[in-house]
Design a protein around this motif. Structure first.
Motif, PDB file in Angstrom:
ATOM      1  N   LEU A 143      85.302   3.951  68.419  1.00 34.88           N
ATOM      2  CA  LEU A 143      83.621   3.668  69.765  1.00 34.88           C
ATOM      3  C   LEU A 143      83.971   2.147  69.002  1.00 34.88           C
ATOM      4  CD1 LEU A 143      81.815   6.513  70.464  1.00 34.88           C
ATOM      5  CD2 LEU A 143      83.172   4.999  71.972  1.00 34.88           C
ATOM      6  N   PRO A 144      83.484   1.509  69.495  1.00 30.94           N
ATOM      7  CA  PRO A 144      82.725  -0.422  68.755  1.00 30.94           C
ATOM      8  C   PRO A 144      81.974   0.383  67.602  1.00 30.94           C
ATOM      9  CG  PRO A 144      83.123  -0.378  71.160  1.00 30.94           C
ATOM     10  CD  PRO A 144      83.389   1.013  70.764  1.00 30.94           C
ATOM     11  N   GLY A 145      80.529   1.145  68.246  1.00 32.55           N
ATOM     12  CA  GLY A 145      79.276   1.099  67.452  1.00 32.55           C
ATOM     13  C   GLY A 145      79.812   2.226  66.303  1.00 32.55           C
ATOM     14  N   LEU A 146      80.653   2.489  66.232  1.00 32.75           N
ATOM     15  CA  LEU A 146      81.210   3.673  65.436  1.00 32.75           C
ATOM     16  C   LEU A 146      82.238   3.564  64.174  1.00 32.75           C
ATOM     17  CD1 LEU A 146      81.188   7.298  66.005  1.00 32.75           C
ATOM     18  CD2 LEU A 146      79.493   5.856  65.430  1.00 32.75           C
ATOM     19  N   LEU A 147      82.706   2.083  64.637  1.00 34.68           N
ATOM     20  CA  LEU A 147      83.973   0.663  63.699  1.00 34.68           C
ATOM     21  C   LEU A 147      82.451   0.422  63.354  1.00 34.68           C
ATOM     22  CD1 LEU A 147      86.632  -0.142  66.389  1.00 34.68           C
ATOM     23  CD2 LEU A 147      86.357   1.426  64.304  1.00 34.68           C
ATOM     24  N   LYS A 148      81.149  -0.436  63.760  1.00 33.30           N
ATOM     25  CA  LYS A 148      80.656  -1.605  63.683  1.00 33.30           C
ATOM     26  C   LYS A 148      80.607  -0.353  61.994  1.00 33.30           C
ATOM     27  CE  LYS A 148      80.301  -3.834  67.457  1.00 33.30           C
ATOM     28  NZ  LYS A 148      78.885  -4.045  67.935  1.00 33.30           N
ATOM     29  N   LEU A 149      79.263   0.697  62.608  1.00 31.94           N
ATOM     30  CA  LEU A 149      78.689   1.367  61.418  1.00 31.94           C
ATOM     31  C   LEU A 149      80.641   1.867  60.551  1.00 31.94           C
ATOM     32  CD1 LEU A 149      76.245   3.115  60.412  1.00 31.94           C
ATOM     33  CD2 LEU A 149      77.449   5.164  61.657  1.00 31.94           C
ATOM     34  N   LYS A 150      80.985   2.262  60.215  1.00 30.90           N
ATOM     35  CA  LYS A 150      81.978   2.334  59.204  1.00 30.90           C
ATOM     36  C   LYS A 150      81.966   1.086  58.561  1.00 30.90           C
ATOM     37  CE  LYS A 150      86.843   3.600  58.356  1.00 30.90           C
ATOM     38  NZ  LYS A 150      88.376   3.982  58.489  1.00 30.90           N
ATOM     39  N   ARG A 151      82.144  -0.144  59.502  1.00 32.10           N
ATOM     40  CA  ARG A 151      82.308  -1.391  58.211  1.00 32.10           C
ATOM     41  C   ARG A 151      81.108  -1.661  57.245  1.00 32.10           C
ATOM     42  NH1 ARG A 151      81.193  -5.821  62.176  1.00 32.10           N
ATOM     43  NH2 ARG A 151      82.379  -5.493  63.301  1.00 32.10           N
ATOM     44  N   LEU A 152      79.970  -1.241  58.069  1.00 37.62           N
ATOM     45  CA  LEU A 152      78.586  -1.102  57.233  1.00 37.62           C
ATOM     46  C   LEU A 152      79.180   0.073  56.344  1.00 37.62           C
ATOM     47  CD1 LEU A 152      75.876  -1.032  59.707  1.00 37.62           C
ATOM     48  CD2 LEU A 152      76.479  -2.992  57.832  1.00 37.62           C
ATOM     49  N   VAL A 153      79.038   1.310  56.265  1.00 36.00           N
ATOM     50  CA  VAL A 153      79.392   2.123  54.628  1.00 36.00           C
ATOM     51  C   VAL A 153      80.723   1.759  53.368  1.00 36.00           C
ATOM     52  CG1 VAL A 153      80.354   4.194  54.202  1.00 36.00           C
ATOM     53  CG2 VAL A 153      79.201   3.895  56.257  1.00 36.00           C
ATOM     54  N   GLY A 155      81.514  -1.198  53.186  1.00 37.43           N
ATOM     55  CA  GLY A 155      80.850  -2.514  52.719  1.00 37.43           C
ATOM     56  C   GLY A 155      79.599  -2.870  51.761  1.00 37.43           C
ATOM     57  N   GLY A 156      79.585  -1.163  51.776  1.00 31.98           N
ATOM     58  CA  GLY A 156      78.120  -0.947  50.427  1.00 31.98           C
ATOM     59  C   GLY A 156      76.919  -0.854  51.577  1.00 31.98           C
ATOM     60  N   PHE A 157      76.698  -1.683  52.253  1.00 30.09           N
ATOM     61  CA  PHE A 157      75.260  -1.554  53.082  1.00 30.09           C
ATOM     62  C   PHE A 157      74.372  -0.674  52.780  1.00 30.09           C
ATOM     63  CE2 PHE A 157      72.267  -1.456  56.421  1.00 30.09           C
ATOM     64  CZ  PHE A 157      71.755  -2.467  56.774  1.00 30.09           C
ATOM     65  N   PHE A 158      74.505   0.838  52.686  1.00 29.98           N
ATOM     66  CA  PHE A 158      73.789   1.207  52.558  1.00 29.98           C
ATOM     67  C   PHE A 158      72.424   1.891  50.933  1.00 29.98           C
ATOM     68  CE2 PHE A 158      75.744   2.501  56.940  1.00 29.98           C
ATOM     69  CZ  PHE A 158      74.242   2.593  57.927  1.00 29.98           C
ATOM     70  N   GLY A 159      73.655   1.142  50.741  1.00 26.34           N
ATOM     71  CA  GLY A 159      73.082   1.806  49.296  1.00 26.34           C
ATOM     72  C   GLY A 159      73.744   3.564  48.461  1.00 26.34           C
ATOM     73  N   GLU A 160      72.593   3.983  48.639  1.00 24.25           N
ATOM     74  CA  GLU A 160      72.903   5.348  48.272  1.00 24.25           C
ATOM     75  C   GLU A 160      72.733   6.198  49.785  1.00 24.25           C
ATOM     76  OE1 GLU A 160      71.462   9.599  46.489  1.00 24.25           O
ATOM     77  OE2 GLU A 160      70.546   7.706  45.525  1.00 24.25           O
ATOM     78  N   ILE A 161      73.597   6.479  50.205  1.00 30.05           N
ATOM     79  CA  ILE A 161      73.234   7.118  51.660  1.00 30.05           C
ATOM     80  C   ILE A 161      72.320   8.874  51.492  1.00 30.05           C
ATOM     81  CG2 ILE A 161      74.039   8.141  53.980  1.00 30.05           C
ATOM     82  CD1 ILE A 161      76.320   6.281  53.748  1.00 30.05           C
ATOM     83  N   LEU A 162      71.395   8.614  52.452  1.00 31.07           N
ATOM     84  CA  LEU A 162      70.417   9.834  52.069  1.00 31.07           C
ATOM     85  C   LEU A 162      70.610  10.679  53.103  1.00 31.07           C
ATOM     86  CD1 LEU A 162      67.249   7.684  51.462  1.00 31.07           C
ATOM     87  CD2 LEU A 162      68.882   8.844  49.441  1.00 31.07           C
ATOM     88  N   PHE A 274      73.202   7.396  65.819  1.00 37.49           N
ATOM     89  CA  PHE A 274      73.420   8.307  64.978  1.00 37.49           C
ATOM     90  C   PHE A 274      72.276   7.128  63.872  1.00 37.49           C
ATOM     91  CE2 PHE A 274      77.845   9.379  66.195  1.00 37.49           C
ATOM     92  CZ  PHE A 274      77.701  10.938  66.311  1.00 37.49           C
ATOM     93  N   GLN A 275      71.012   7.951  63.279  1.00 40.19           N
ATOM     94  CA  GLN A 275      70.559   6.861  62.604  1.00 40.19           C
ATOM     95  C   GLN A 275      71.017   7.525  61.208  1.00 40.19           C
ATOM     96  OE1 GLN A 275      66.156   5.861  63.298  1.00 40.19           O
ATOM     97  NE2 GLN A 275      66.204   5.385  61.044  1.00 40.19           N
ATOM     98  N   VAL A 276      71.179   6.365  60.372  1.00 43.41           N
ATOM     99  CA  VAL A 276      71.672   6.586  59.269  1.00 43.41           C
ATOM    100  C   VAL A 276      70.975   5.592  58.108  1.00 43.41           C
ATOM    101  CG1 VAL A 276      73.608   6.340  57.709  1.00 43.41           C
ATOM    102  CG2 VAL A 276      73.987   5.920  59.426  1.00 43.41           C
ATOM    103  N   ASP A 277      70.147   6.538  57.131  1.00 41.54           N
ATOM    104  CA  ASP A 277      69.309   5.081  56.081  1.00 41.54           C
ATOM    105  C   ASP A 277      69.862   5.719  54.800  1.00 41.54           C
ATOM    106  OD1 ASP A 277      66.721   4.895  57.753  1.00 41.54           O
ATOM    107  OD2 ASP A 277      67.175   7.566  58.469  1.00 41.54           O
ATOM    108  N   GLY A 278      69.511   5.037  54.698  1.00 40.39           N
ATOM    109  CA  GLY A 278      70.052   4.944  52.148  1.00 40.39           C
ATOM    110  C   GLY A 278      68.917   3.825  51.834  1.00 40.39           C
ATOM    111  N   THR A 279      69.125   3.702  50.510  1.00 33.96           N
ATOM    112  CA  THR A 279      68.222   3.384  49.868  1.00 33.96           C
ATOM    113  C   THR A 279      68.351   2.369  49.690  1.00 33.96           C
ATOM    114  OG1 THR A 279      70.062   3.006  48.127  1.00 33.96           O
ATOM    115  CG2 THR A 279      68.100   4.864  47.733  1.00 33.96           C
ATOM    116  N   HIS A 280      68.968   1.001  50.713  1.00 34.37           N
ATOM    117  CA  HIS A 280      69.350   0.140  50.738  1.00 34.37           C
ATOM    118  C   HIS A 280      68.957  -0.696  52.176  1.00 34.37           C
ATOM    119  CE1 HIS A 280      71.302  -0.672  46.440  1.00 34.37           C
ATOM    120  NE2 HIS A 280      70.343  -0.495  46.648  1.00 34.37           N
TER     121      HIS A 280
END
Length: 381
Positions: A143-153, A155-162, A274-280
Motif C-alpha cells: 500500500l502507498p501509505g505503508l510504503l511511505k512508512l517503511k521509507r521513514l523507518v 531512513g531513521g526518521f523516528f529515532g528509537e521507535i516506542l 497506523f500511528q508510529v511514535d518515536g523519540t525523533h
C-alpha cells in the motif's frame, strides 16, 4: 504461464487478483522479464458455480474454466497449469493447496493459508519437500501509505521507535435493512470466519516487516453483533468474532496495539491507520496517505478542559510526498511471484510467513479465551 485461479467468483478473487492483477498485466502486453522475454499469464478459472465461471470468462474473453479442480491439476501438455492460486473460503484452502502441491504445482495462496497452525505448517513442509515455489498474499505491505512508512523507518526518521497504534474497521451492515458489505461466511466460525482469523495474519506481517518480530500477544475478542442476515435475506446466528482488541510486544521493546472491528463507525481519514511514535518524530499512515511530525516541529499542547483548544492538531502534520508511482498492491506482489517462478528471483513471503500469521491468530484467540498474555514462539519447519 497457465495459472489455476480457484475462488475468482468471490469479491477479492475477482476484483483484485483476476481483474486488477493478471488481466491488468495482460492489458499492458504481459510481464516484461527482461532480455526480450515476456510472460503472458493465462488464467484458468476454477470454482463450484458453473454459471458464475462462465459469465466471468465471457465477460473477459477467457476460454478456460472448470468446476473440476482435480481435472485442472491433472491436465498435461499444453493444458497443464504451472501455478495454483487459491482465494476460496478459508476452510477449503489447505486441502486444495495440498492437492496442488502433490500435483507438483507452484502455489500462491490468500491468507490465512489454513484454518489452524498444524495445517499451515504442513503446507509449508509439503511445499518445501516437493521443491515447488510457494507464496502467500501479503498485500498491505504494498500500500502507498505503508510504503511511505517503511521509507521513514529505513531512513531513521523516528529515532528509537516506542509504539505503534493501529485502527482498522468499519460498520458492516447486518443485512436486515441494508445489504452487508461482506459475505455471510465471514461471520460463521464453522466456515472459517472471524475478524481475528482474517486480520491477525495481516497484522503479523505488517509488524514483522516494518518494526520487528511479534514476541507476545494479549487480546480481547468478541462478537458485538450476534444476529445477521445472509445473502438470501435469512437470519442466522453470528458464531464468529467481529471485533478484536490486541496488545503486541515486539522485538526491541516496541509496544503495538491494534483494534480491528466490523462493528465500528469510522471517524478517521482512512479505513486503516497506523500511528508510529518515536523519540525523533511520529507518523500516521493509512492506505494511501502518510503524515509526519518531527520533534523539531512538535507543538506544546497544554491541558485545559475549561477552554476550547486554540489550534487544529491535524494541521500541525506534514504530508509525506509520493516520490514514486504506486501500482495496485495485489498486482505488485503477483508480478514479484511470477518473476520468482519464472526466473527464480528471491521471494520471502512464503508459506512459512503465512504460517506465522495463522499462529498469531490462534494465539490471539487463545489469549482471549484464557484471559492472559501469551508468548509467540519462533516456528520450526
Amino acid at each position: 504461464m497457465r495459472i489455476a485461479m480457484n475462488g475468482v467468483t468471490g469479491r477479492m478473487g475477482y476484483r483484485q487478483h483476476l481483474v486488477r492483477s493478471l488481466l491488468a498485466i495482460r492489458e499492458e502486453g504481459g510481464l516484461d522479464l527482461g532480455n526480450g522475454e515476456i510472460l503472458w499469464p493465462e488464467p484458468v478459472l476454477v470454482g463450484r458455480r458453473e454459471d458464475a465461471l462462465r459469465a466471468i470468462a465471457e465477460r473477459h474473453g477467457l476460454t478456460d474454466w472448470s468446476t473440476d479442480l482435480g481435472a485442472v491439476l491433472a491436465a498435461g501438455g499444453e493444458r497443464a497449469v504451472e501455478i495454483y492460486f487459491d482465494a476460496q473460503i478459508t476452510s477449503a484452502r489447505a486441502g486444495a493447496a495440498e492437492h496442488a502441491i502433490a500435483a507438483g504445482k507452484h502455489v500462491y495462496l490468500e491468507k490465512p493459508v489454513a484454518g489452524d497452525l498444524d495445517a499451515a505448517l504442513r503446507l509449508a513442509r509439503l511445499a518445501r519437500a516437493a521443491g515447488v515455489r510457494h507464496g502467500v498474499v501479503q498485500d498491505k505491505l504494498f500500500l502507498p501509505g505503508l510504503l511511505k512508512l517503511k521509507r521513514l523507518v529505513e531512513g531513521g526518521f523516528f529515532g528509537e521507535i516506542l509504539s505503534v497504534r493501529g485502527e482498522f474497521g468499519y460498520w458492516v451492515f447486518e443485512g436486515d435493512w441494508q445489504r452487508p458489505q461482506r459475505p455471510s461466511w465471514n461471520y460463521r466460525a464453522e466456515d472459517g470466519g472471524g475478524i481475528t482469523t482474517d486480520m491477525f495474519p495481516h497484522w503479523e506481517y505488517v509488524l514483522h516487516e516494518l518494526f520487528g518480530r511479534v514476541l507476545s500477544v494479549w487480546a480481547h475478542i468478541t462478537t458485538h453483533v450476534p444476529r445477521r442476515w445472509d445473502e438470501r435475506g435469512a437470519p442466522y446466528a453470528a458464531t464468529a468474532d467481529d471485533a478484536a482488541y490486541a496488545l503486541f510486544q515486539l522485538d526491541g521493546g516496541i509496544v503495538a496495539q491494534i483494534n480491528s472491528s466490523w462493528s465500528v463507525r469510522v471517524m478517521r481519514d482512512e479505513l486503516v491507520e497506523f500511528q508510529v511514535d518515536g523519540t525523533h518524530g511520529s507518523a500516521v499512515a493509512g492506505l494511501r496517505r502518510c503524515r509526519i511530525q518531527h520533534r523539531a516541529a512538535t507543538p506544546k499542547p497544554v491541558w485545559n478542559p475549561d477552554l476550547p483548544a486554540p489550534e487544529s492538531f491535524r494541521d500541525q502534520w506534514q504530508e509525506v510526498p509520493d516520490n514514486a508511482e504506486f501500482a495496485n498492491g495485489f498486482r505488485a506482489q503477483w508480478e514479484l511471484f511470477l518473476r520468482h517462478v519464472a526466473l527464480g528471483e528471491p521471494y520471502r513471503w512464503d508459506l512459512a510467513a503465512g504460517a506465522r500469521g495463522v499462529q498469531l491468530a490462534e494465539l490471539g484467540m487463545r489469549s482471549s479465551a484464557e484471559g492472559r498474555r501469551l508468548d509467540v514462539p519462533e516456528l520450526e519447519l
